[in-house]
Design an enzyme around this catalytic site. Structure first.
Site, PDB file in Angstrom:
ATOM      1  N   GLY A   1      -0.232 -11.636   6.622  1.00 18.66           N
ATOM      2  CA  GLY A   1       0.625 -12.018   7.747  1.00 18.66           C
ATOM      3  C   GLY A   1      -0.001 -11.657   9.089  1.00 18.66           C
ATOM      4  O   GLY A   1       0.704 -11.582  10.096  1.00 18.66           O
TER       5      GLY A   1
ATOM      6  N   LEU B   1       0.856  -1.189   0.000  1.00 20.27           N
ATOM      7  CA  LEU B   1       0.000   0.000   0.000  1.00 20.27           C
ATOM      8  C   LEU B   1       0.890   1.235   0.000  1.00 20.27           C
ATOM      9  O   LEU B   1       1.397   1.650   1.044  1.00 20.27           O
ATOM     10  CB  LEU B   1      -0.932  -0.019   1.212  1.00 20.27           C
ATOM     11  CG  LEU B   1      -1.896  -1.202   1.256  1.00 20.27           C
ATOM     12  CD1 LEU B   1      -2.846  -1.085   2.444  1.00 20.27           C
ATOM     13  CD2 LEU B   1      -2.685  -1.305  -0.036  1.00 20.27           C
TER      14      LEU B   1
ATOM     15  N   CYS C   1       1.981   8.473  11.525  1.00 22.58           N
ATOM     16  CA  CYS C   1       1.066   7.770  12.435  1.00 22.58           C
ATOM     17  C   CYS C   1       1.753   6.645  13.194  1.00 22.58           C
ATOM     18  O   CYS C   1       1.088   5.758  13.737  1.00 22.58           O
ATOM     19  CB  CYS C   1      -0.123   7.210  11.654  1.00 22.58           C
ATOM     20  SG  CYS C   1      -1.015   8.489  10.758  1.00 22.58           S
TER      21      CYS C   1
ATOM     22  N   CYS D   1      -6.320   0.532  10.417  1.00 22.73           N
ATOM     23  CA  CYS D   1      -6.502   1.459   9.296  1.00 22.73           C
ATOM     24  C   CYS D   1      -7.815   1.197   8.580  1.00 22.73           C
ATOM     25  O   CYS D   1      -8.358   2.068   7.913  1.00 22.73           O
ATOM     26  CB  CYS D   1      -5.337   1.357   8.319  1.00 22.73           C
ATOM     27  SG  CYS D   1      -5.180  -0.234   7.518  1.00 22.73           S
TER      28      CYS D   1
HETATM   29  S1  SF4 Z   1      -3.947   8.258   8.505  1.00 21.45           S
HETATM   30 FE1  SF4 Z   1      -3.624   6.199   7.582  1.00 21.45          FE
HETATM   31  S2  SF4 Z   1      -3.070   6.483   5.418  1.00 21.45           S
HETATM   32 FE2  SF4 Z   1      -2.938   8.478   6.461  1.00 21.45          FE
HETATM   33  S3  SF4 Z   1      -0.773   8.666   6.961  1.00 21.45           S
HETATM   34 FE3  SF4 Z   1      -1.796   7.756   8.760  1.00 21.45          FE
HETATM   35  S4  SF4 Z   1      -1.716   5.524   8.517  1.00 21.45           S
HETATM   36 FE4  SF4 Z   1      -1.182   6.483   6.541  1.00 21.45          FE
END
Ligand code: SF4
Length: 226
Positions: free
Chosen positions: A130, A57, A197, A219
């Site tokens: 995984g 991703l 994050c 997520c």
């Molecule tokens: S909010 Fe989700 S997609 Fe956006 S930077 Fe953070 S982990 Fe990545």
């Protein structure tokens, strides 16, 4: 049972799961964040399907170390890497919405991870992961064999051969198989996602406690109905 024997049994069981799953799949894929468990399931899957598409991703927000490691592992193993990209670049999204990872991380994950992945999965007929039960309370009931409903209505078999594995078992397998791991682990990270994050873990007993600073746990790519 000695640790080495226990690991051998787990690996045999995972191989059997993968062999069965891949024997009935014409178009399998494996999602890979290039964290330790993903490298293990990828190694096992490639024993059966060397060219399996490896879906990463590509949010545009990863650590530089993740990109370097992804590129190094792709070259080392000759991976069939598929970068799954969002509709908008980071610059376009930030121009339109600002820093969504601060103001609305669910929306950011939806735009940069969930929608792109669910769209990409339409091209495949099985999805290897995984995922492990010990990673998070949200994964405690994870099944090795499951089906996942995509927004289109398609139901894709979702296979998580490492569901019962502990951290120690993952690390031991990686050591035995001579799989180098992401250098960020050496800095104390225990779960590694997008850089904005991902913090060092807040709770040593919860591997994912450094993700989203406790604001959320997932997520969304493993949650149906997103
Ligand atoms: S909010 Fe989700 S997609 Fe956006 S930077 Fe953070 S982990 Fe990545």
């Amino acid at each position: 049972m000695a640790v080495a024997e226990q690991n051998d049994v787990l690996a045999l069981e995972a191989r059997a799961v993968l062999r069965d799953a891949l024997s009935v799949s014409q178009a399998p894929c494996v999602t890979c964040s290039f964290q330790a468990e993903d490298m293990v399931v990828l190694a096992l899957a490639r024993e059966v399907a060397p060219d399996i598409p490896v879906l990463f991703l590509e949010t545009g927000y990863h650590f530089a170390e993740v990109y370097e490691y992804r590129n190094a592992m792709t070259a080392r193993y000759g991976l069939n890497l598929v970068n799954v990209v969002p509709e908008e670049t980071v610059a376009a999204q930030e121009a339109e919405f600002g820093l969504l990872y601060r103001s609305a991380p669910d929306q950011c994950c939806k735009l940069r991870k969930v929608k792109p992945l669910f769209g990409a999965l339409e091209r495949y007929d099985s999805w290897l992961t995984g995922l492990r039960r010990v990673q998070s309370p949200t994964r405690a009931n994870l099944q090795v064999m499951d089906t996942f409903p995509l927004p289109s209505g398609k139901r894709i078999p979702k296979i998580s051969p490492l569901a019962a594995w502990t951290d120690r078992e993952v690390w031991q397998f990686a050591r035995d198989a001579d799989i180098p791991l992401l250098p960020l682990y050496d800095k104390g990270y225990t779960s590694i996602g997008c850089e904005p994050c991902t913090l060092l873990p807040i709770d040593a007993t919860n591997l994912r406690s450094g993700r989203w600073a406790g604001r959320k746990l997932e997520c969304g790519i493993h949650i149906a109905g997103q």
